[in-house]
Design a protein around this motif. Sequence first.
Motif, PDB file in Angstrom:
ATOM      1  N   VAL A   1      21.508  64.312  53.811  1.00  0.00           N
ATOM      2  CA  VAL A   1      21.005  63.694  53.550  1.00  0.00           C
ATOM      3  C   VAL A   1      19.234  64.674  53.082  1.00  0.00           C
ATOM      4  O   VAL A   1      18.127  64.204  52.902  1.00  0.00           O
ATOM      5  N   ALA A   2      19.589  66.000  53.550  1.00  0.00           N
ATOM      6  CA  ALA A   2      18.170  66.774  53.096  1.00  0.00           C
ATOM      7  C   ALA A   2      18.061  66.923  51.768  1.00  0.00           C
ATOM      8  O   ALA A   2      17.270  66.789  50.918  1.00  0.00           O
ATOM      9  N   HIS A   3      19.332  66.856  50.543  1.00  0.00           N
ATOM     10  CA  HIS A   3      19.178  66.588  49.396  1.00  0.00           C
ATOM     11  C   HIS A   3      18.398  65.146  48.901  1.00  0.00           C
ATOM     12  O   HIS A   3      18.190  64.850  48.025  1.00  0.00           O
TER      13      HIS A   3
ATOM     14  N   ILE B   1       9.792  70.145  58.923  1.00  0.00           N
ATOM     15  CA  ILE B   1      10.590  71.414  58.085  1.00  0.00           C
ATOM     16  C   ILE B   1      11.771  71.305  58.627  1.00  0.00           C
ATOM     17  O   ILE B   1      13.209  71.518  58.914  1.00  0.00           O
ATOM     18  N   ALA B   2      11.601  71.134  60.619  1.00  0.00           N
ATOM     19  CA  ALA B   2      12.530  70.895  61.587  1.00  0.00           C
ATOM     20  C   ALA B   2      14.205  70.677  61.200  1.00  0.00           C
ATOM     21  O   ALA B   2      14.860  70.259  60.874  1.00  0.00           O
ATOM     22  N   MET B   3      13.198  69.464  60.728  1.00  0.00           N
ATOM     23  CA  MET B   3      14.735  67.775  60.923  1.00  0.00           C
ATOM     24  C   MET B   3      14.951  68.496  59.509  1.00  0.00           C
ATOM     25  O   MET B   3      16.565  68.465  59.449  1.00  0.00           O
ATOM     26  N   LEU B   4      14.693  68.257  58.530  1.00  0.00           N
ATOM     27  CA  LEU B   4      14.904  68.757  57.047  1.00  0.00           C
ATOM     28  C   LEU B   4      15.841  69.742  56.862  1.00  0.00           C
ATOM     29  O   LEU B   4      17.325  70.336  56.957  1.00  0.00           O
ATOM     30  N   ALA B   5      16.162  71.412  57.562  1.00  0.00           N
ATOM     31  CA  ALA B   5      16.023  72.144  57.384  1.00  0.00           C
ATOM     32  C   ALA B   5      17.569  71.738  58.944  1.00  0.00           C
ATOM     33  O   ALA B   5      18.431  73.113  58.127  1.00  0.00           O
ATOM     34  N   LEU B   6      17.533  72.069  59.173  1.00  0.00           N
ATOM     35  CA  LEU B   6      18.876  71.558  60.604  1.00  0.00           C
ATOM     36  C   LEU B   6      19.458  70.876  59.719  1.00  0.00           C
ATOM     37  O   LEU B   6      21.371  70.722  59.572  1.00  0.00           O
ATOM     38  N   SER B   7      19.100  69.203  58.825  1.00  0.00           N
ATOM     39  CA  SER B   7      20.460  68.735  58.012  1.00  0.00           C
ATOM     40  C   SER B   7      21.179  70.108  57.042  1.00  0.00           C
ATOM     41  O   SER B   7      22.253  69.562  56.059  1.00  0.00           O
ATOM     42  N   LYS B   8      20.100  70.594  56.275  1.00  0.00           N
ATOM     43  CA  LYS B   8      20.959  71.743  55.575  1.00  0.00           C
ATOM     44  C   LYS B   8      21.816  73.015  55.822  1.00  0.00           C
ATOM     45  O   LYS B   8      22.638  72.145  55.086  1.00  0.00           O
ATOM     46  N   THR B   9      21.735  72.929  57.089  1.00  0.00           N
ATOM     47  CA  THR B   9      22.729  73.055  58.012  1.00  0.00           C
ATOM     48  C   THR B   9      23.898  72.866  58.331  1.00  0.00           C
ATOM     49  O   THR B   9      24.958  73.761  58.795  1.00  0.00           O
ATOM     50  N   GLY B  10      23.596  71.209  58.394  1.00  0.00           N
ATOM     51  CA  GLY B  10      25.055  70.758  58.986  1.00  0.00           C
ATOM     52  C   GLY B  10      24.454  69.870  60.163  1.00  0.00           C
ATOM     53  O   GLY B  10      25.780  69.555  60.755  1.00  0.00           O
TER      54      GLY B  10
ATOM     55  N   LYS C   1      22.152  76.901  50.327  1.00  0.00           N
ATOM     56  CA  LYS C   1      22.496  76.679  49.844  1.00  0.00           C
ATOM     57  C   LYS C   1      22.589  74.595  50.687  1.00  0.00           C
ATOM     58  O   LYS C   1      23.061  75.441  51.218  1.00  0.00           O
ATOM     59  N   THR C   2      22.273  73.563  50.237  1.00  0.00           N
ATOM     60  CA  THR C   2      22.680  72.663  51.470  1.00  0.00           C
ATOM     61  C   THR C   2      24.464  71.944  51.538  1.00  0.00           C
ATOM     62  O   THR C   2      25.227  72.199  50.415  1.00  0.00           O
ATOM     63  N   GLU C   3      24.186  71.700  53.067  1.00  0.00           N
ATOM     64  CA  GLU C   3      25.586  71.835  53.220  1.00  0.00           C
ATOM     65  C   GLU C   3      26.362  70.343  52.973  1.00  0.00           C
ATOM     66  O   GLU C   3      25.828  69.808  53.296  1.00  0.00           O
TER      67      GLU C   3
END
Length: 654
Positions: free
Chosen positions: A85-87, A156-165, A255-257
Motif C-alpha cells: 500500500v505504501a507503493h 508518515i508513521a502509517m506509510l513507513a510501517l507499511s513499507k517495512t511490512g 526498499k518497500t517490502e
Amino acid sequence: MSKHENVWMPDPTQAESTRLFQWMKKLGFTDYDSFHQKSVEDPDWFWKEVVNELGVEWYTPFKKTLDLSAGPAFPKWFDGGIMNVAHLALDRWAGNPFKKNAVALYWEGDDGVRLSYTYQELHDEVNRIANGLNSLGITQGDNVLLYMPMIPETVIAMLALSKTGAVFSPAFSGYKEEALLSRLKASKAKALITADGFFRRGKSIRMKDEADLAADHCPSLEHIIVVERTGIEIDWNPYRDVQWSSLRKNGNAFKTEPMHADDPFMIIYTSGTTGKPKGAVHSHAGFPIKAAFDAGICMDVRAGDTVFWYTDMGWMMGPFLVYGGLINGASVVLFEGTPDYPAPSRLWELVERYKVTHLGISPTLVRSLMRHGKEWLRQHDKTSLKLIASTGEPWNPDPWHWLFKHAGQKKVPIFNYSGGTEISGGILGNVLIKPIQPVTFNAALPGMDADVWNERGESVTNEVGELVIKTPWVGMTNSFYQDDKRYLSTYWNRFKDTWVHGDWALKDEKGYFTITGRSDDVLNVAGKRLGPAEVESVLVDHEAVSEAGVIGVPHAIKGEEPVAFVILSPLYEEGDVLLEELQLYMERKLGKALAPKRMHFVKDLPKTRNAKVMRRAIKSAYLNHSSGDLSALENPDTVEEIRKIGASHLNERE
C-alpha cells in the motif's frame, strides 16, 4: 419540503463527466441500476475492473480475483498478487516526474502552525522513518499501535510501517489508560508511537502520560516512540523511550517490502460496551482499494483535488482520508484542532485556505455549527467545494437543508455515506449521476449487494428491516484479529452466507435507502419499532430544540419507552411550560403511543471527538448502569449530568 423530494439534480453534462459515468460507459453501461446489478452478480469481473481503473500497480500480478473456497465469510482476493500500500499511495507518485512536486499533505495545527509536504518530500520523510523503525527491529508482521494526534508524523508513521511490512493499529487520540491498554494487549503490540501531547482549543493536552500508564502493563511492548509536538515536560524511560527525531538520521532510500495482497497492513479496533475490543483486520489490497474506489470513483476525487475530513486517525475515516486521497493522487488536509476554535468560522477558513474540493463532516457537527448562525459561513470563499460528504450517524432534515443551503448554495451535492470500520468504506451513498434527496442515500454503492430484510430473511420495501450484504466485497475485514468465532457471531450468524450489518434501514420502491439507527439502538415500543433518529429528527424540527438524543428505557407495559434529552436553542430557556409544549408537539407528530413521555433539558450530549452522539453512554448513565469504555468521549462531564437526572427520577420509574 418533504425529505422524499429531489433537491439536487445532476446536470447531464456534469453527470457524464464524472469518473463513475466515464468508467461505466467504458464498460458498456449508461444506466446505473443495470451497472450496479452487474457489479454484484459478477464480483470477480467487477473488482478486477476496479483495480485496473484505479491504476493499482503490482510487483507480481494476481492470478485469480476472487477465491470463495473458504466460504463467503472468508474470501481471498487477488490471489498471488504481490504489492504494498505504501507503493500505491506514495512511491509511485514520488517516482512520477509530473506528480512528485504536487502537494500530498497539508497540515494545520490548533495553534495555527502550517506545514505542507509534496509527494517527494513525504516519500523522503517516510524513508527516513522506515529506516529508523527497521533499526529498532520493527519488521514484517510486527504490530505497532499508533496513539497519535492529527499531525503529519501520524501519516508518515502509517506509510513507513507499511513499507517495512509491519502492521499499524490506530487508536483514538483521546483514549485514556484503560482503553489504550486493552488495544495494546489485544494487538500484542511490539511498539507504541505517540506524542508528548497536542494542542486543543489553545491548551496542551498530555498524551505520553497515558501511554506510560498503559505501557507499564503490556509485556509485549519494547519501545515507545515519542513525537515532541508541544515541548511539554514528560517522564522519560531511557530503556524504552525513543525520540522520533532520532529515527530520522538515515536518509537513504528504503526498499518497500513486497507483500501478498491479503497480508494485513492495519488492525483497527471498534469500541465495545464491555470486554475485549474487536480488531478488524485489513489487508494491503483491501481497505486501501475500497477507500480509494469510494473516494475516487464514487465521490469523484481526482488528482489535483484536495480532500479534508474532520476526524481522528483512530476512527475509520482517518485512514480513509489518507488512502482515499493519496491513492487517487489528491492532496489531503490534516487538522489538529476543532472546527469552531478560535472562532466558529474555523472550518470554513480551512476550506478557503486549502481550496478544499471534498469536505467530510458529521450531522452532529453541522448541528453544533448551526448554533453559531450562518454569518460565519459567509466570511469565507467556499467556491472550491465540489462535494460535501457526511458519515457517522443518520441525518435530521433541518441540519441537512441548512448545510445544503448555506455551505453549498444549493449547488454542491451532499454525499451521504454509510458503512463502517469492518467495511473499509461505504455500503450506501449518493452517486453523482442520480438525483439526491435530503437525509436518504440514493444507491447502494457499486459492488455492494445491499438489501433490507425482515426477520424471516425476506427482502422488504417501505418497511424497516436489517441492512444486509449478500455478496463479499473488496475491503471486507479479514475477520477480527485472532477471533474468528466472534467475527462469525457478529456478522454471519443470523442468515446463511449473509452479512448482517447491525443497522435498521428502509428502502423505497425507487431504490433510495434511509438508515433509521443501529439495530441495537432501536426502540420497541409496544411492538412498534422506532429508530431513535426518527424521534430526534422530529424534536430538532421544533424551533426551540438545537440537538436531541433519544434512548429506550424499560417500561412495565410497553416493554420500552422513549426518553428524550434536549439541548435548547440559545433564545429559549428551560421551564415547565416549554416542556409541556414539546411533549404536546411530539404527541402531535408521532402520536401518543410513540411520543416520549419523559424529556430532560441538558447542556450537552455525550459525543466522541468526531461529534457523534454516544447513545449507549446516555442510556447507561440514565439507568445508573455500568457505562463500559467511555474514553472516546470528548465531553465525559455530560455523562455525570445525565446520571444525576436519572437518579432523581429513579423513584418515579420504579
